[in-house]
Design an enzyme around this catalytic site. Structure first.
Site, PDB file in Angstrom:
ATOM      1  N   HIS A  48     -12.681  -2.669   3.018  1.00  0.00           N
ATOM      2  CA  HIS A  48     -11.244  -2.849   3.184  1.00  0.00           C
ATOM      3  C   HIS A  48     -10.761  -2.450   4.591  1.00  0.00           C
ATOM      4  CE1 HIS A  48      -7.000  -2.284   1.239  1.00  0.00           C
ATOM      5  NE2 HIS A  48      -6.910  -2.536   2.526  1.00  0.00           N
TER       6      HIS A  48
ATOM      7  N   HIS B  18      -2.715   2.864   8.249  1.00  0.00           N
ATOM      8  CA  HIS B  18      -3.781   2.139   7.541  1.00  0.00           C
ATOM      9  C   HIS B  18      -4.046   0.839   8.294  1.00  0.00           C
ATOM     10  CE1 HIS B  18      -6.008  -0.238   4.792  1.00  0.00           C
ATOM     11  NE2 HIS B  18      -4.982  -0.997   4.431  1.00  0.00           N
TER      12      HIS B  18
ATOM     13  N   HIS C 117      -6.948  -2.634   9.188  1.00  0.00           N
ATOM     14  CA  HIS C 117      -8.149  -3.428   8.920  1.00  0.00           C
ATOM     15  C   HIS C 117      -8.875  -3.626  10.257  1.00  0.00           C
ATOM     16  CE1 HIS C 117      -6.096  -5.430   5.152  1.00  0.00           C
ATOM     17  NE2 HIS C 117      -6.155  -4.107   5.064  1.00  0.00           N
TER      18      HIS C 117
ATOM     19  N   GLU D 101       0.829  -1.222   0.000  1.00  0.00           N
ATOM     20  CA  GLU D 101       0.000   0.000   0.000  1.00  0.00           C
ATOM     21  C   GLU D 101       0.861   1.269   0.000  1.00  0.00           C
ATOM     22  OE1 GLU D 101      -2.880  -0.016  -0.857  1.00  0.00           O
ATOM     23  OE2 GLU D 101      -4.080  -1.589   0.093  1.00  0.00           O
TER      24      GLU D 101
HETATM   25 ZN   LIG Z   1      -5.223  -2.910   3.667  1.00  0.00          ZN
END
Ligand SMILES: [Zn+2]
Length: 201
Positions: free
Chosen positions: A141, A79, A81, A61
């Site tokens: 996501h 970032h 999840h 990413e």
């Molecule tokens: Zn991700």
């Protein structure tokens, strides 16, 4: 700086936001960006797994992180999840403001349209969703948050997960009230007067 990234990952993993190898953290270090390596278990990460953005081991990413630095005055990007944020990302178009603390993230939280992980399309969607915001959800996501410092980016990621949890729980009682634009304006005015949201509060 590498040690600070390691510490941030361990904290986010301990809080349940980074699970296994999912999610990634970056920080601006002078004119370069340090990111977590692809495949690293973030709860156990060491400084060896914090690499420069152009390193082949850098997270898949990395484009998303670089897009945020390019567009906004960010010092760090997180970032995740995280479970509740991710669940919300699969259902909502935005997280409305039902608690005044959400204004620390800039207001309603947008959900960036879905695109395959690691693609420039996903990076562009996230960049657009972050306009005027310190955090966004990424459809089906997860979440992304940024801040002037690594500490602030971590706090913003934690705040977003908390806000999604509160919103989910509020929905179990019925239709949550949202703060009107006028109520939000007054919160911002009160915050400026009291310097709310500074490191001490
Ligand atoms: Zn991700």
């Amino acid at each position: 700086m590498k040690a600070a990234v390691v510490e941030a990952c361990h904290r986010l993993a301990a809080e349940g936001l980074l699970i296994g190898t999912s999610g990634n953290v970056s920080v601006r270090d002078g004119d370069q960006v340090l990111v977590t390596a692809s495949g690293a278990v973030l709860g156990w990460i060491t400084e060896d797994d914090v690499v420069t953005a152009d390193d082949p081991r850098a997270t898949s990413e990395v484009a998303l992180h670089l897009a945020v630095y390019e567009a906004y005055d960010a010092g760090a990007v997180v970032h995740t999840h995280a479970p509740v944020s991710t669940a919300a990302s699969a259902v909502l178009d935005e997280v409305p403001v039902i608690h005044y603390q959400q204004l620390l993230l800039g207001g309603e939280i947008r959900v960036a349209p879905y695109a395959t992980f690691g693609t420039p399309e996903l990076a562009a969607n996230v960049k657009a969703a972050l306009d005027g915001r310190a955090a966004a959800l990424m459809a089906n996501h997860g979440s992304v948050a940024h801040g002037a410092t690594l500490h602030k980016a971590v706090e913003n990621a934690l705040l977003l997960e908390w806000l999604c949890t509160v919103y989910r729980d509020a929905l179990t009682f019925g239709q949550p009230r949202t703060l009107s634009p006028d109520e939000q304006e007054q919160v911002i005015r009160a915050a400026i007067e009291r310097n709310y949201g500074s490191e001490s509060s």
